[in-house]
Enzyme design. Sequence first.
Site, short mmCIF file in Angstrom:
data_model
loop_
_atom_site.label_atom_id
_atom_site.label_comp_id
_atom_site.label_asym_id
_atom_site.label_seq_id
_atom_site.Cartn_x
_atom_site.Cartn_y
_atom_site.Cartn_z
N LYS A 63 12.45 -35.07 -98.86
CA LYS A 63 11.89 -35.68 -97.50
C LYS A 63 11.39 -35.43 -96.92
CE LYS A 63 13.64 -38.70 -94.70
NZ LYS A 63 15.47 -38.65 -94.52
N LYS A 86 13.05 -33.64 -84.63
CA LYS A 86 13.81 -32.49 -86.08
C LYS A 86 13.56 -32.63 -86.87
CE LYS A 86 17.56 -34.41 -88.04
NZ LYS A 86 17.68 -34.34 -89.26
#
Length: 292
Positions: free
Chosen positions: A171, A239
């Site tokens: 990811k 983030k």
Amino acid sequence: MTTIGFIGLGIMGSPMSGHLVAAGHAVRGFDLNADSVAKLVAAGGTAAGGVADAVAGADVVITMLPDHPQVEDVVLGDGGVLELAAPGTLLVDMSTIRPETSVAVAEAAASKGIRVLDAPVSGGEAGARQASLSIMVGGEEADFAAARPLLDVVGKTVVHVGPHGAGQVVKAANQLMVGGIYALVAEAIVLLEASGVDAKAGLDVLAGGLAANRILDLKRETMIAREFAPGFRIDLHHKDMGIALAAARQADVALPVTGLIAQLIAAGRARGYGSLDHSALLKVIENLSGRA
């Protein structure tokens, strides 16, 4: 039918839990936002009054939370999933968090006989609504096989990529690539418009050649129109770029382009664009070019 405790019914978790209900599963969901829980109930699910209620009697617990502090609190904390779930329960964490947190969760769960997968997703809100997410899964092969029927309900591309934490590394790679492509599409738009070329015509041509990519397919028209309604917010991508850079340090590799993209995304957040879609990187490039 599988009994599922679903914790985190936000932009992604809400449609995902709804798909699981529509597929015939018993879904008991919890979120701090009461409206999100009400939406699940309207879709045929059941409201949980808290983490304990969501976990009680569940065969599978799915978490879809904003970041690692929330996962650590909900899963590892007092009154958390690992304290309450019965041995044999399968915990599928679909949040995007640091790989080391996923590994720590798996290690803590093993001593309690709870199986764990890290299964972050790509595809944004549209992918969640269309049940077309890409899901990258880390953990044991047997546990992946057990979870596969549920993952197939919410995703189109579902791949077991390795041991615990591997899903989060994939990811991170996804997010650094997505950020880089957004930045390049933004630069292309700025160059075309500054040169007096119709950006739509230019990007239409690029989308049919070697420069073709999903972002051009899905976002070129809204970027040209400066429509940045959030499908995936800059705050969240900021983030995720931190996760990518931390993973690079952990792996002892240099990712110089990733570092630059992370700074551009941080600049967008600093300029107040955090709540906008990550395609608003175009605004950052325009600022740098004096064309805002």
